[in-house]
Scaffold this active site. Structure first.
Site, PDB file in Angstrom:
ATOM      1  N   TYR A 199      -1.776  -1.295  10.319  1.00  0.00           N
ATOM      2  CA  TYR A 199      -1.941  -1.497   8.876  1.00  0.00           C
ATOM      3  C   TYR A 199      -0.727  -0.945   8.127  1.00  0.00           C
ATOM      4  CZ  TYR A 199      -3.840  -1.580   4.207  1.00  0.00           C
ATOM      5  OH  TYR A 199      -4.006  -1.839   2.868  1.00  0.00           O
ATOM      6  N   SER A 253       0.839  -1.197   0.000  1.00  0.00           N
ATOM      7  CA  SER A 253       0.000   0.000   0.000  1.00  0.00           C
ATOM      8  C   SER A 253       0.871   1.243   0.000  1.00  0.00           C
ATOM      9  CB  SER A 253      -0.902   0.008   1.239  1.00  0.00           C
ATOM     10  OG  SER A 253      -1.565   1.253   1.380  1.00  0.00           O
TER      11      SER A 253
END
Length: 268
Positions: A151, A138
């Protein structure tokens, strides 16, 4: 002649589904895994009908060590040409208020499962003299993301792990990619309770991409003669990635300080 096998985790929807469709179009034998059997069954039937390919589905919870080991042993015994580690999820709650069990599960899915599956397929790829591993990371891997601390942390691991793994596999014909998308149009925002009317148009600082475009950019980079390890799709996000490398960290901290929720798709 046997068709090459592509293994895709988190294939039920979004990015995983887009990878499944593209590899079906390319004529691969597909092994798709996720936790939603009905959705996977529907997808596999659609792919068989449209592209006349073989599709195998496997329902596994990759956060469960025993189920992960079963799946890893399954693919370790086969000649896997492509592994797409896409399974993952975000949390609607900050680290300090979320349950430890949910945060620990994120480590199991984003880190443990990726490491185990890479380790399972690499011996076969080395013996065959080639293969591809795409680890879906990401843009958050480059930033400290408030309300997404674990995350962004686990995605940072994926990015660095992919870089090191590619260096380790230099000269083997194996290509490793860390795919680092920004905002992708998927159903994740409905799952967070934001509703279908949530604004996902490209406006202001936000630039949204379709998962199909993301996959095209990923595979276009992978097919280069000298493929890059880190792939950031989209011109806007490429600029963000380049800028983050030159601006002071303190400025990044002030910009991100508790005011941004850098959320991405639940890919299960």
């Amino acid at each position: 002649m046997e068709k090459p096998i592509a293994v895709i985790t988190g294939a039920s929807s979004g990015i995983g589904r887009a990878f499944a469709e593209e590899y079906a179009r390319r004529g691969y034998y597909l092994v798709l895994t996720g936790r939603r059997s009905g959705v996977l069954d529907t997808l596999s039937a659609e792919l068989r009908e449209r592209w006349k390919v073989s599709v195998e589905t496997a329902i596994f919870d990759l956060s469960d060590p025993e189920e992960l080991e079963l799946f890893a042993n399954n693919i370790a015994s086969r000649r896997i040409a492509v592994l797409v580690n896409n399974a993952g999820f975000g949390s609607p709650r900050a680290f300090s208020v979320d349950t430890f069990e949910n945060q620990a599960r994120m480590i199991k899915v984003h880190v443990d499962a990726v490491v185990r599956l890479c380790h399972a397929v690499l011996p076969g790829m080395r013996e065959e003299g080639g293969g591809a591993i795409i680890n879906v990371s990401s843009l958050a891997s480059f930033f400290p993301a408030p309300l997404d601390a674990l995350y962004s942390g686990t995605k940072a691991f994926l990015t660095r792990f992919s870089e090191a793994l590619q260096l380790e596999q230099s000269g083997t014909g194996i290509r490793v990619q860390a795919l680092c998308p920004g905002f992708i149009r998927t159903e994740f925002h409905e799952r967070l309770g934001l509703g279908k009317d949530f604004n996902r148009k490209s406006s202001g600082i936000f630039r949204w991409m379709e998962p199909e475009r993301l996959v095209r950019d990923s595979l276009k980079a992978l097919d280069r003669r000298r493929p890059p390890v880190i792939v950031v799709p989209g011109v806007f996000y490429k600029v963000v990635y380049l800028v983050h490398k030159i601006i002071p960290r303190q400025l990044i901290y002030r910009t991100m300080d508790g005011r941004m929720m850098n959320r991405v798709e639940d890919q299960e």
